[in-house]
Design a protein around this motif. Structure first.
Motif, PDB file in Angstrom:
ATOM      1  N   SER A  99       0.776  -1.174  -0.078  1.00 10.73           N
ATOM      2  CA  SER A  99       0.088   0.093  -0.075  1.00 10.73           C
ATOM      3  C   SER A  99       0.870   1.204   0.023  1.00 10.73           C
ATOM      4  O   SER A  99       0.612   2.029  -0.953  1.00 10.73           O
ATOM      5  CB  SER A  99      -0.982   0.017   1.236  1.00 10.73           C
ATOM      6  OG  SER A  99      -1.593  -1.265   1.155  1.00 10.73           O
ATOM      7  N   ILE A 154      -5.500  -4.638   1.954  1.00 12.46           N
ATOM      8  CA  ILE A 154      -4.547  -3.653   1.059  1.00 12.46           C
ATOM      9  C   ILE A 154      -5.806  -2.242   1.006  1.00 12.46           C
ATOM     10  O   ILE A 154      -5.204  -1.337   1.007  1.00 12.46           O
ATOM     11  CB  ILE A 154      -4.666  -4.027  -0.361  1.00 12.46           C
ATOM     12  CG1 ILE A 154      -3.414  -5.314  -0.303  1.00 12.46           C
ATOM     13  CG2 ILE A 154      -4.192  -3.183  -1.310  1.00 12.46           C
ATOM     14  CD1 ILE A 154      -2.193  -4.892  -0.114  1.00 12.46           C
ATOM     15  N   GLU A 155      -6.883  -2.636   0.852  1.00 11.97           N
ATOM     16  CA  GLU A 155      -7.889  -1.571   0.591  1.00 11.97           C
ATOM     17  C   GLU A 155      -7.973  -0.528   1.888  1.00 11.97           C
ATOM     18  O   GLU A 155      -8.145   0.648   1.836  1.00 11.97           O
ATOM     19  CB  GLU A 155      -9.405  -2.007   0.245  1.00 11.97           C
ATOM     20  CG  GLU A 155      -9.217  -2.433  -1.179  1.00 11.97           C
ATOM     21  CD  GLU A 155     -10.605  -3.022  -1.610  1.00 11.97           C
ATOM     22  OE1 GLU A 155     -11.363  -3.399  -0.788  1.00 11.97           O
ATOM     23  OE2 GLU A 155     -10.855  -3.160  -2.760  1.00 11.97           O
ATOM     24  N   CYS A 180      -4.970   1.318   2.137  1.00 12.70           N
ATOM     25  CA  CYS A 180      -4.933   2.401   1.075  1.00 12.70           C
ATOM     26  C   CYS A 180      -5.935   3.586   1.461  1.00 12.70           C
ATOM     27  O   CYS A 180      -5.610   4.736   1.379  1.00 12.70           O
ATOM     28  CB  CYS A 180      -5.831   2.043  -0.145  1.00 12.70           C
ATOM     29  SG  CYS A 180      -4.098   1.260  -1.128  1.00 12.70           S
ATOM     30  N   CYS A 236      -2.975   5.504  -0.950  1.00 14.03           N
ATOM     31  CA  CYS A 236      -2.265   4.931  -1.951  1.00 14.03           C
ATOM     32  C   CYS A 236      -2.818   4.690  -3.221  1.00 14.03           C
ATOM     33  O   CYS A 236      -4.095   5.258  -3.437  1.00 14.03           O
ATOM     34  CB  CYS A 236      -1.726   3.329  -1.529  1.00 14.03           C
ATOM     35  SG  CYS A 236      -3.316   2.259  -1.722  1.00 14.03           S
ATOM     36  N   LEU A 260      -3.957   2.145  -6.202  1.00 11.83           N
ATOM     37  CA  LEU A 260      -4.439   0.647  -6.409  1.00 11.83           C
ATOM     38  C   LEU A 260      -3.894   0.562  -8.133  1.00 11.83           C
ATOM     39  O   LEU A 260      -3.431  -0.404  -8.402  1.00 11.83           O
ATOM     40  CB  LEU A 260      -5.735   0.450  -6.316  1.00 11.83           C
ATOM     41  CG  LEU A 260      -6.071   0.198  -4.894  1.00 11.83           C
ATOM     42  CD1 LEU A 260      -7.585  -0.177  -4.727  1.00 11.83           C
ATOM     43  CD2 LEU A 260      -5.428  -0.826  -4.201  1.00 11.83           C
TER      44      LEU A 260
END
Length: 218
Positions: free
Chosen positions: A40, A64-65, A68, A73, A75
């Motif tokens: 991320s 990950i989300e 983020c 971040c 994607l």
């Protein structure tokens, strides 16, 4: 340089140069958490190529989300490859050696090596390619402990010489110990301790989107 966003870890790592290869190995719980944070965070700075040497699992799209949302971040900057044997990994690393100014993140790159020391000639080839990739890119390696001992990461003696910085991670009850095994600018054996609670919910089961659908949406 912001690498994992976990202050005790990044303080121990820094200073690092852009094209150094950095390895984390040890406790899988901690590795999993730092791997997701690194994916991320590093996407904020440019392209990220993630290579997973596992038949299944290894990446939590929901994690990950979540990171983020914290680290803002991108994607769209993240590409994910999954390999199922050593020769596939070697081909991916060869293609990444043509890249520049990206972050390459390798999850368990030596996972498909054989169980006999005589098969470790493949580890030498992998380590040589990691060295080539790091000539133009930042390389982060998340590795297991060696099959032939307790203290060192997987990959053999050449791998130990190729990687610039090596960090070992262990859990000691409710604490995590971060130990500097190798660093060009710092003495080995430096340590940091922090509470496991810092990694709360890192690997807790959760409803997640499949990697294929996540890539299509992202």
């Amino acid at each position: 340089m912001l690498i994992t966003g976990v202050k005790p870890v990044d303080e121990l790592l820094n200073p690092v140069e852009k094209h150094w290869s950095i390895e984390f190995y040890g406790d899988s719980y901690v590795l999993n958490y730092l791997f997701h944070r690194a994916v991320s965070i590093r996407s904020r700075y440019g392209r990220v190529y993630v290579v997973i040497s596992l038949e299944f699992g290894g990446i939590r799209t929901d994690l990950i989300e979540a990171f983020c949302r914290i680290f803002d971040c991108r994607l769209s900057a993240v590409s994910v490859s999954r390999v199922f044997r050593v020769r596939e990994l070697i081909q991916v690393l060869k293609s990444l050696s043509d890249e520049s100014d990206a972050t390459v993140i390798l999850l368990y790159p030596y996972n498909f090596l054989g169980d006999e020391p005589s098969t470790y000639y493949e580890a030498t080839e992998i380590s040589g390619l990691i060295n080539r990739v790091s000539a133009g890119n930042s390389v982060l390696i998340f590795n297991t402990k060696t099959k032939f001992g307790e203290r060192m990461p997987e990959g053999g003696s050449m791998h130990h010489h190729v990687v610039k910085v090596i960090i070992r991670l262990d859990r000691l009850g409710r604490l995590i110990k971060v130990e500097l095994v190798k660093h060009p600018a710092k003495p080995t054996g430096l340590r940091r301790l922090f509470k496991v609670d810092l990694l709360k919910n890192a690997v807790a089961p959760a409803e997640t989107v499949s990697l294929l659908n996540w890539v299509k949406v992202g």
